[in-house]
Each structure stands twice: as structure tokens, then as C-alpha cells.
Design a protein around this motif. Sequence first.
Motif, PDB file in Angstrom:
ATOM      1  N   MET A   1     -11.384   9.247  -7.588  1.00 11.75           N
ATOM      2  CA  MET A   1     -10.321   8.251  -7.453  1.00 11.75           C
ATOM      3  C   MET A   1     -10.713   7.283  -6.346  1.00 11.75           C
ATOM      4  O   MET A   1     -11.060   7.703  -5.245  1.00 11.75           O
ATOM      5  CB  MET A   1      -9.016   8.946  -7.066  1.00 11.75           C
ATOM      6  CG  MET A   1      -7.831   8.009  -6.874  1.00 11.75           C
ATOM      7  SD  MET A   1      -7.193   7.435  -8.432  1.00 11.75           S
ATOM      8  CE  MET A   1      -6.906   8.969  -9.272  1.00 11.75           C
ATOM      9  N   GLU A   2     -10.709   5.994  -6.641  1.00 11.93           N
ATOM     10  CA  GLU A   2     -11.082   5.001  -5.631  1.00 11.93           C
ATOM     11  C   GLU A   2     -10.037   3.897  -5.610  1.00 11.93           C
ATOM     12  O   GLU A   2      -9.559   3.442  -6.644  1.00 11.93           O
ATOM     13  CB  GLU A   2     -12.463   4.410  -5.934  1.00 11.93           C
ATOM     14  CG  GLU A   2     -12.921   3.374  -4.914  1.00 11.93           C
ATOM     15  CD  GLU A   2     -14.362   2.932  -5.131  1.00 11.93           C
ATOM     16  OE1 GLU A   2     -14.827   2.079  -4.354  1.00 11.93           O
ATOM     17  OE2 GLU A   2     -15.010   3.438  -6.065  1.00 11.93           O
ATOM     18  N   GLU A   3      -9.681   3.471  -4.378  1.00 16.63           N
ATOM     19  CA  GLU A   3      -8.806   2.312  -4.230  1.00 16.63           C
ATOM     20  C   GLU A   3      -9.575   1.229  -3.509  1.00 16.63           C
ATOM     21  O   GLU A   3     -10.216   1.475  -2.478  1.00 16.63           O
ATOM     22  CB  GLU A   3      -7.544   2.644  -3.416  1.00 16.63           C
ATOM     23  CG  GLU A   3      -6.565   1.474  -3.404  1.00 16.63           C
ATOM     24  CD  GLU A   3      -5.661   1.416  -2.166  1.00 16.63           C
ATOM     25  OE1 GLU A   3      -4.680   0.671  -2.229  1.00 16.63           O
ATOM     26  OE2 GLU A   3      -5.951   2.068  -1.166  1.00 16.63           O
ATOM     27  N   GLY A   4      -9.508   0.027  -4.046  1.00 17.55           N
ATOM     28  CA  GLY A   4     -10.070  -1.130  -3.372  1.00 17.55           C
ATOM     29  C   GLY A   4      -8.947  -1.891  -2.695  1.00 17.55           C
ATOM     30  O   GLY A   4      -7.988  -2.301  -3.335  1.00 17.55           O
ATOM     31  N   GLY A   5      -9.046  -2.044  -1.365  1.00 21.90           N
ATOM     32  CA  GLY A   5      -8.005  -2.748  -0.616  1.00 21.90           C
ATOM     33  C   GLY A   5      -8.570  -3.972   0.067  1.00 21.90           C
ATOM     34  O   GLY A   5      -9.781  -4.062   0.310  1.00 21.90           O
ATOM     35  N   LYS A   6      -7.709  -4.922   0.381  1.00 22.53           N
ATOM     36  CA  LYS A   6      -8.165  -6.127   1.058  1.00 22.53           C
ATOM     37  C   LYS A   6      -8.680  -5.788   2.450  1.00 22.53           C
ATOM     38  O   LYS A   6      -8.050  -5.065   3.204  1.00 22.53           O
ATOM     39  CB  LYS A   6      -7.017  -7.143   1.181  1.00 22.53           C
ATOM     40  CG  LYS A   6      -6.718  -7.889  -0.103  1.00 22.53           C
ATOM     41  CD  LYS A   6      -5.650  -8.939   0.127  1.00 22.53           C
ATOM     42  CE  LYS A   6      -5.281  -9.640  -1.184  1.00 22.53           C
ATOM     43  NZ  LYS A   6      -4.188 -10.609  -1.004  1.00 22.53           N
TER      44      LYS A   6
ATOM     45  N   CYS B   1      -2.555  -6.182   3.916  1.00 24.19           N
ATOM     46  CA  CYS B   1      -1.864  -6.265   2.624  1.00 24.19           C
ATOM     47  C   CYS B   1      -0.888  -5.095   2.502  1.00 24.19           C
ATOM     48  O   CYS B   1      -1.289  -3.931   2.558  1.00 24.19           O
ATOM     49  CB  CYS B   1      -2.891  -6.225   1.498  1.00 24.19           C
ATOM     50  SG  CYS B   1      -2.198  -5.942  -0.149  1.00 24.19           S
ATOM     51  N   LEU B   2       0.397  -5.401   2.334  1.00 24.19           N
ATOM     52  CA  LEU B   2       1.415  -4.354   2.251  1.00 24.19           C
ATOM     53  C   LEU B   2       1.205  -3.441   1.048  1.00 24.19           C
ATOM     54  O   LEU B   2       1.344  -2.216   1.147  1.00 24.19           O
ATOM     55  CB  LEU B   2       2.805  -4.988   2.191  1.00 24.19           C
ATOM     56  CG  LEU B   2       3.337  -5.588   3.499  1.00 24.19           C
ATOM     57  CD1 LEU B   2       4.563  -6.444   3.221  1.00 24.19           C
ATOM     58  CD2 LEU B   2       3.679  -4.494   4.499  1.00 24.19           C
ATOM     59  N   PHE B   3       0.890  -4.017  -0.098  1.00 27.71           N
ATOM     60  CA  PHE B   3       0.700  -3.212  -1.310  1.00 27.71           C
ATOM     61  C   PHE B   3      -0.503  -2.272  -1.146  1.00 27.71           C
ATOM     62  O   PHE B   3      -0.449  -1.113  -1.569  1.00 27.71           O
ATOM     63  CB  PHE B   3       0.510  -4.097  -2.537  1.00 27.71           C
ATOM     64  CG  PHE B   3       1.747  -4.812  -2.970  1.00 27.71           C
ATOM     65  CD1 PHE B   3       2.862  -4.108  -3.412  1.00 27.71           C
ATOM     66  CD2 PHE B   3       1.815  -6.194  -2.926  1.00 27.71           C
ATOM     67  CE1 PHE B   3       4.018  -4.766  -3.812  1.00 27.71           C
ATOM     68  CE2 PHE B   3       2.970  -6.866  -3.325  1.00 27.71           C
ATOM     69  CZ  PHE B   3       4.066  -6.153  -3.766  1.00 27.71           C
ATOM     70  N   CYS B   4      -1.591  -2.790  -0.530  1.00 22.79           N
ATOM     71  CA  CYS B   4      -2.777  -1.950  -0.344  1.00 22.79           C
ATOM     72  C   CYS B   4      -2.440  -0.733   0.503  1.00 22.79           C
ATOM     73  O   CYS B   4      -2.840   0.395   0.186  1.00 22.79           O
ATOM     74  CB  CYS B   4      -3.899  -2.757   0.318  1.00 22.79           C
ATOM     75  SG  CYS B   4      -4.548  -4.116  -0.687  1.00 22.79           S
ATOM     76  N   GLN B   5      -1.669  -0.959   1.598  1.00 20.37           N
ATOM     77  CA  GLN B   5      -1.328   0.179   2.445  1.00 20.37           C
ATOM     78  C   GLN B   5      -0.374   1.135   1.736  1.00 20.37           C
ATOM     79  O   GLN B   5      -0.504   2.361   1.849  1.00 20.37           O
ATOM     80  CB  GLN B   5      -0.712  -0.284   3.773  1.00 20.37           C
ATOM     81  CG  GLN B   5      -0.523   0.910   4.723  1.00 20.37           C
ATOM     82  CD  GLN B   5       0.061   0.547   6.072  1.00 20.37           C
ATOM     83  OE1 GLN B   5       0.375  -0.613   6.342  1.00 20.37           O
ATOM     84  NE2 GLN B   5       0.209   1.544   6.923  1.00 20.37           N
ATOM     85  N   GLU B   6       0.578   0.594   0.993  1.00 24.44           N
ATOM     86  CA  GLU B   6       1.526   1.443   0.272  1.00 24.44           C
ATOM     87  C   GLU B   6       0.801   2.384  -0.682  1.00 24.44           C
ATOM     88  O   GLU B   6       1.047   3.609  -0.673  1.00 24.44           O
ATOM     89  CB  GLU B   6       2.515   0.565  -0.510  1.00 24.44           C
ATOM     90  CG  GLU B   6       3.480   1.362  -1.369  1.00 24.44           C
ATOM     91  CD  GLU B   6       4.362   0.466  -2.237  1.00 24.44           C
ATOM     92  OE1 GLU B   6       4.982   1.001  -3.179  1.00 24.44           O
ATOM     93  OE2 GLU B   6       4.421  -0.759  -1.995  1.00 24.44           O
ATOM     94  N   TYR B   7      -0.125   1.848  -1.486  1.00 25.65           N
ATOM     95  CA  TYR B   7      -0.809   2.698  -2.465  1.00 25.65           C
ATOM     96  C   TYR B   7      -1.828   3.607  -1.780  1.00 25.65           C
ATOM     97  O   TYR B   7      -2.064   4.728  -2.239  1.00 25.65           O
ATOM     98  CB  TYR B   7      -1.458   1.842  -3.548  1.00 25.65           C
ATOM     99  CG  TYR B   7      -0.459   1.010  -4.315  1.00 25.65           C
ATOM    100  CD1 TYR B   7       0.775   1.549  -4.682  1.00 25.65           C
ATOM    101  CD2 TYR B   7      -0.709  -0.313  -4.647  1.00 25.65           C
ATOM    102  CE1 TYR B   7       1.712   0.795  -5.358  1.00 25.65           C
ATOM    103  CE2 TYR B   7       0.231  -1.071  -5.335  1.00 25.65           C
ATOM    104  CZ  TYR B   7       1.440  -0.522  -5.675  1.00 25.65           C
ATOM    105  OH  TYR B   7       2.379  -1.281  -6.348  1.00 25.65           O
ATOM    106  N   PHE B   8      -2.434   3.139  -0.694  1.00 24.59           N
ATOM    107  CA  PHE B   8      -3.316   3.981   0.107  1.00 24.59           C
ATOM    108  C   PHE B   8      -2.528   5.217   0.563  1.00 24.59           C
ATOM    109  O   PHE B   8      -3.007   6.355   0.442  1.00 24.59           O
ATOM    110  CB  PHE B   8      -3.817   3.173   1.313  1.00 24.59           C
ATOM    111  CG  PHE B   8      -4.865   3.852   2.169  1.00 24.59           C
ATOM    112  CD1 PHE B   8      -4.939   5.235   2.317  1.00 24.59           C
ATOM    113  CD2 PHE B   8      -5.780   3.081   2.869  1.00 24.59           C
ATOM    114  CE1 PHE B   8      -5.906   5.832   3.128  1.00 24.59           C
ATOM    115  CE2 PHE B   8      -6.749   3.664   3.678  1.00 24.59           C
ATOM    116  CZ  PHE B   8      -6.801   5.050   3.808  1.00 24.59           C
ATOM    117  N   MET B   9      -1.304   5.018   1.061  1.00 26.17           N
ATOM    118  CA  MET B   9      -0.491   6.139   1.533  1.00 26.17           C
ATOM    119  C   MET B   9      -0.121   7.081   0.391  1.00 26.17           C
ATOM    120  O   MET B   9      -0.204   8.310   0.538  1.00 26.17           O
ATOM    121  CB  MET B   9       0.769   5.617   2.232  1.00 26.17           C
ATOM    122  CG  MET B   9       0.489   4.956   3.574  1.00 26.17           C
ATOM    123  SD  MET B   9       1.996   4.347   4.379  1.00 26.17           S
ATOM    124  CE  MET B   9       2.831   5.897   4.776  1.00 26.17           C
TER     125      MET B   9
END
Length: 238
Positions: free
Chosen positions: A1-6, A18-26
Motif C-alpha cells: 500500500m503506497e500513498e503519494g502526498g504533496k 495538504c489537509l487531505f494528504c495528512q487525513e489519508y496518511f493518518m
Amino acid sequence: MEEGGKASTIDGRRKGACLFCQEYFMDLYLLAELKTISLKVTTVDMLKPPPDFRSNFEATPPPILIDNGLAVLENDKIERHIMKNIPGGHNLFVQDKDVAQRTENVYSKFKLMLLKRDDSSRGILLNYLRKINDHLNTRGTRFLTGDTMCCFDCELMPKLQHIRVAGRYFADFEIPEELSELWRYMHNMYQLDAFTQSCPADQDIINHYKQQQGTRMKKHEELETPTFTTSIPASVRP
């Protein structure tokens, strides 16, 4: 599973604001802690995206979720994918109309306060923060819906950090100490690896809003050692 964030717009090696990036990271970090997934997070400098990112995703901005080779690109689709396709994900997405109503507009009121910077907009934001404080007081729980975190916490916590850091910088706005339950909630949030590992530096939060206002960080600000505001008023420490 990989997340790409700003990535940070100051230093491409750091996490951006980026709020969405942190939300999904959490969300994903919590599931990784439960050993239901293996998680890798990659920051993407949108000014200089790597060639493989450009060829696969063109100009699509993060967050981007990659699950066994399947790329999920839109925020609502990422949320739905976590809920329906990732083991344990459905447990994060609880239903609670009261929490949803109390938290859904706090960020828009913060943005309005940054724009107007007057007593009226400050008062409106304070009222929304007070509603969250009162809810926590009534529930008597560590988090919004209970003593374990859920999707509402992963959404609210990054917003509270933006309100705290950017509110102080741009509008001298401080969360009042009298909102003691909200401060205790933030104390709990600062103890969570899911939050601290995903939280952007103060400088990146500030630069996020400077860019929205069409201004830039001064050179000496860009060169500052990153700081992370996590202090709690002495009067409300456990």
C-alpha cells in the motif's frame, strides 16, 4: 500500500501542508499499526515531479493511493477505497450525525476568519470550536466518537493544527485556554504517532496559506529549521 502526498513547497523532502494528504496518511497509518496493511508514503514535489510520476499520473495532484498496483486518484474515491477494500478500513468510518454537524464547517469558518480578520469572523470560528469542546465534554471520551480514533478525528486533527499555527501567524488568533476539553483532545492528538508522523512543519502550514494569498516566504524563513507546535497550556495539562 503506497500513498503519494504533496511535498513541502519549501523543501521537497518534507511533507507538505495538504489537509487531505495528512487525513489519508493518518487513516492508513492507523491501519498499518494494526498490521492489516504495509504502508509506504512518498512525497511528491509538484514543481519537479519524478519522471515515473509524470508518465503515470500527468498533472494529477496528490493524494494518490496505490493498492497492489491499482491507483486511486480522487479524494472521495480514496476514502471509499479505504472503507471498502482495505482490511479494517470500515471500522474507521463510523456514522455519527452529531459529530459530523459539529465539525463539518469549522475549517470554512477558519478560512473566512483569515480573509476578514475581524471580530465577527473570529467570534463565529470560536463558536464552532466551542461546539466541539462542548461535545467532548458531554461525551467524556478521548476522541470524537469514543476512546479509539475514527475518520472524524483524522479529518479534524489536521484542521485544528492549521487553525492553531496559521491562525496565530496571520490573525493573532489563539484557541482560548477555557476550551479545556478541546485542548485535552489536542494533547491526545500530539501523543499519536499517526498525527506526529504525518504533521507538516509550522513553516509549511504558513507557506500553504501565503501561496493562497499570492505571497511568498522570505528567504530567511525558508532556511529556518522546521518547527512543530505541539505545546499545551499548563492549566489544561493532564
